[in-house]
Write a protein that holds these residues in place. Structure first.
Motif, short mmCIF file in Angstrom:
data_model
loop_
_atom_site.label_atom_id
_atom_site.label_comp_id
_atom_site.label_asym_id
_atom_site.label_seq_id
_atom_site.Cartn_x
_atom_site.Cartn_y
_atom_site.Cartn_z
N ASP A 30 10.00 5.04 2.46
CA ASP A 30 9.31 5.83 3.48
C ASP A 30 7.89 6.21 3.05
N GLN A 31 7.54 5.96 1.78
CA GLN A 31 6.18 6.22 1.31
C GLN A 31 5.32 4.96 1.29
N ILE A 32 5.90 3.84 1.74
CA ILE A 32 5.13 2.59 1.85
C ILE A 32 4.30 2.64 3.12
N LEU A 33 3.00 2.47 2.99
CA LEU A 33 2.09 2.56 4.14
C LEU A 33 1.87 1.21 4.81
N ALA A 34 1.99 0.14 4.04
CA ALA A 34 1.81 -1.20 4.61
C ALA A 34 2.41 -2.22 3.65
N VAL A 35 2.86 -3.33 4.20
CA VAL A 35 3.42 -4.44 3.42
C VAL A 35 2.71 -5.72 3.82
N ARG A 36 2.18 -6.42 2.83
CA ARG A 36 1.55 -7.72 3.10
C ARG A 36 2.34 -8.81 2.38
N PRO A 37 3.14 -9.59 3.11
CA PRO A 37 3.93 -10.65 2.47
C PRO A 37 3.02 -11.71 1.86
N MET A 38 3.50 -12.31 0.76
CA MET A 38 2.77 -13.39 0.11
C MET A 38 3.62 -14.66 0.14
N GLU A 39 2.98 -15.78 -0.03
CA GLU A 39 3.70 -17.05 -0.08
C GLU A 39 4.37 -17.29 -1.43
N GLU A 40 3.93 -16.53 -2.42
CA GLU A 40 4.40 -16.73 -3.79
C GLU A 40 5.88 -16.37 -3.94
N VAL A 41 6.65 -17.31 -4.46
CA VAL A 41 8.08 -17.10 -4.70
C VAL A 41 8.27 -16.70 -6.17
N PHE A 42 9.16 -15.75 -6.41
CA PHE A 42 9.43 -15.31 -7.78
C PHE A 42 10.91 -15.49 -8.10
N VAL A 43 11.22 -15.39 -9.38
CA VAL A 43 12.60 -15.49 -9.85
C VAL A 43 12.97 -14.18 -10.53
N ILE A 44 14.07 -13.58 -10.13
CA ILE A 44 14.52 -12.34 -10.76
C ILE A 44 14.88 -12.64 -12.22
N PRO A 45 14.46 -11.80 -13.15
CA PRO A 45 14.72 -12.06 -14.57
C PRO A 45 16.21 -12.22 -14.87
N ASP A 46 16.53 -13.11 -15.79
CA ASP A 46 17.91 -13.30 -16.21
C ASP A 46 18.48 -11.99 -16.74
N GLY A 47 19.68 -11.69 -16.34
CA GLY A 47 20.34 -10.49 -16.84
C GLY A 47 20.08 -9.24 -16.02
N PHE A 48 19.15 -9.31 -15.05
CA PHE A 48 18.90 -8.12 -14.24
C PHE A 48 20.07 -7.87 -13.31
N ARG A 94 0.89 -1.16 0.00
CA ARG A 94 0.00 0.00 0.00
C ARG A 94 0.92 1.21 0.00
N TYR A 95 0.81 2.03 -1.03
CA TYR A 95 1.85 3.03 -1.32
C TYR A 95 1.24 4.40 -1.54
N ARG A 96 1.93 5.43 -1.03
CA ARG A 96 1.50 6.81 -1.22
C ARG A 96 2.36 7.45 -2.30
N ARG A 97 1.73 8.04 -3.32
CA ARG A 97 2.47 8.68 -4.40
C ARG A 97 1.99 10.11 -4.59
N TRP A 98 2.67 10.85 -5.47
CA TRP A 98 2.39 12.28 -5.59
C TRP A 98 1.20 12.61 -6.48
N ARG A 99 0.80 11.70 -7.38
CA ARG A 99 -0.32 11.99 -8.28
C ARG A 99 -1.54 11.15 -7.91
N ALA A 100 -2.70 11.58 -8.40
CA ALA A 100 -3.95 10.88 -8.09
C ALA A 100 -4.03 9.57 -8.89
N PRO A 101 -4.60 8.52 -8.31
CA PRO A 101 -4.96 8.46 -6.89
C PRO A 101 -3.70 8.39 -6.02
N GLU A 102 -3.68 9.14 -4.93
CA GLU A 102 -2.48 9.28 -4.12
C GLU A 102 -2.13 8.00 -3.36
N GLU A 103 -3.11 7.17 -3.09
CA GLU A 103 -2.86 5.93 -2.35
C GLU A 103 -3.26 4.75 -3.23
N ILE A 104 -2.31 3.83 -3.45
CA ILE A 104 -2.57 2.69 -4.32
C ILE A 104 -2.15 1.41 -3.61
#
Length: 309
Positions: free
Chosen positions: A199-217, A157-167
């Protein structure tokens, strides 16, 4: 030079496990033939490593073998202690781990290097945040760092400068960057890789889903590109100004001998330039653009009226 390269080769194998001769050559910036010779030299010195041919081949150390830190130079030992930021480690929830690691590193060092490292901590202090304003509050930093380390997706849950301000957005956290005392999360999401201020993150909800960082990143490569793009977007216009010698000095411009200096300066926007040039007071005269010159003139008239009253 070769002794240092042999130590680096050994540490690479210890850190990464199996590596091919080509991978080692690329890391050490030498030829594959040189890697072959260095591996033979390590084997002759009693280092328990072996090589295997084929698709899954390469060199590796015998399981369980670990080298000691006796190869550290004085400069390397000093750098290891200088690079450790206690405040940063504490923010990540690793303050106690850092203190323990430093104790172990100090215990493993010879007496002379231990004294060098001790003097570093006594005489140098790294303070990452800038001068003005309090450090950002980052209550969710530890949770974000845990997700980065575990490779698990999160919902922000994130606060940003443009509308909608909370996403709210599901992202895959690839890495964290500390820039001038401020933490940034680099994460993949529905619209590609994005950068989020922690510092603009309002909340973090961890998930069980594991991901793989793309090759070459590559986190450092991405961040350098992000900064270059930011700077390109930052200075989209320019102003023509005249500066007194003092004004030139304050802006880092080489002054003309004995008089005013006329120079073009990149600006972010009229509003931002208006604020920045007012700081120079009588040491600057804006010649163009006309909108900026008029804005500063109007401000000067308002100030004059206010202080005359």
């Amino acid at each position: 030079m070769r002794a240092s390269r042999l130590v680096n080769l050994l540490l690479l194998l210890q850190d990464r496990g199996r590596m091919t001769a080509r991978q080692l050559a690329d890391e050490l910036e030498v030829s594959v033939r040189t890697v072959y010779r260095d591996v033979e030299a390590l084997g002759a010195a009693g280092i328990p490593l072996y090589g295997a041919a084929g698709h899954d081949g390469g060199y590796r150390l015998v399981d369980g073998y670990r080298t000691r830190l006796t190869g550290l130079t004085a400069d390397e030992a000093q750098a290891a202690f200088l690079a450790a930021l206690p405040g940063t480690a504490a923010e990540l929830g690793l303050g106690e781990a850092l203190a323990t690691a430093q104790l172990k590193l100090r215990a493993a060092l010879p007496t002379e290097l231990r004294e060098h490292a001790g003097r570093i901590q006594e005489r140098f202090l790294l303070d990452a945040p800038g001068w003005y304003g309090d450090a950002d509050r980052v209550p969710d930093l530890a949770a974000v760092a845990a997700a980065v380390w575990a490779g698990r997706a999160v919902v922000l849950r994130y606060r940003r400068w443009r509308a909608p301000e909370e996403i709210e957005r599901r992202v895959e956290p690839y890495g964290l960057v500390l820039k001038a005392g401020r933490w940034y999360l680099v994460a993949g999401g529905p619209s590609g890789i994005r950068t989020y201020r922690v510092d603009q993150i309002l909340a973090v909800r961890p998930m069980e889903e594991v991901f793989v960082i793309p090759d070459g990143f590559d986190l450092a490569g991405y961040w350098n590109g992000y900064l270059a793009d930011f700077r390109a977007r930052l200075h989209t216009s320019e102003a023509l100004v005249r500066l007194t010698p003092e004004g030139a000095r304050r802006l880092g411009v080489t002054p003309t001998c004995g008089g005013w200096t006329e120079v073009r300066i990149p600006i972010e926007s009229i509003d931002h330039a208006h604020r920045e040039f007012l700081r120079l007071g009588a040491d600057v005269e804006v010649l163009a653009p006309a909108e900026l010159r008029n804005r500063i003139a109007q401000t000067a008239r308002t100030l004059s009226t206010r202080y005359e009253g």
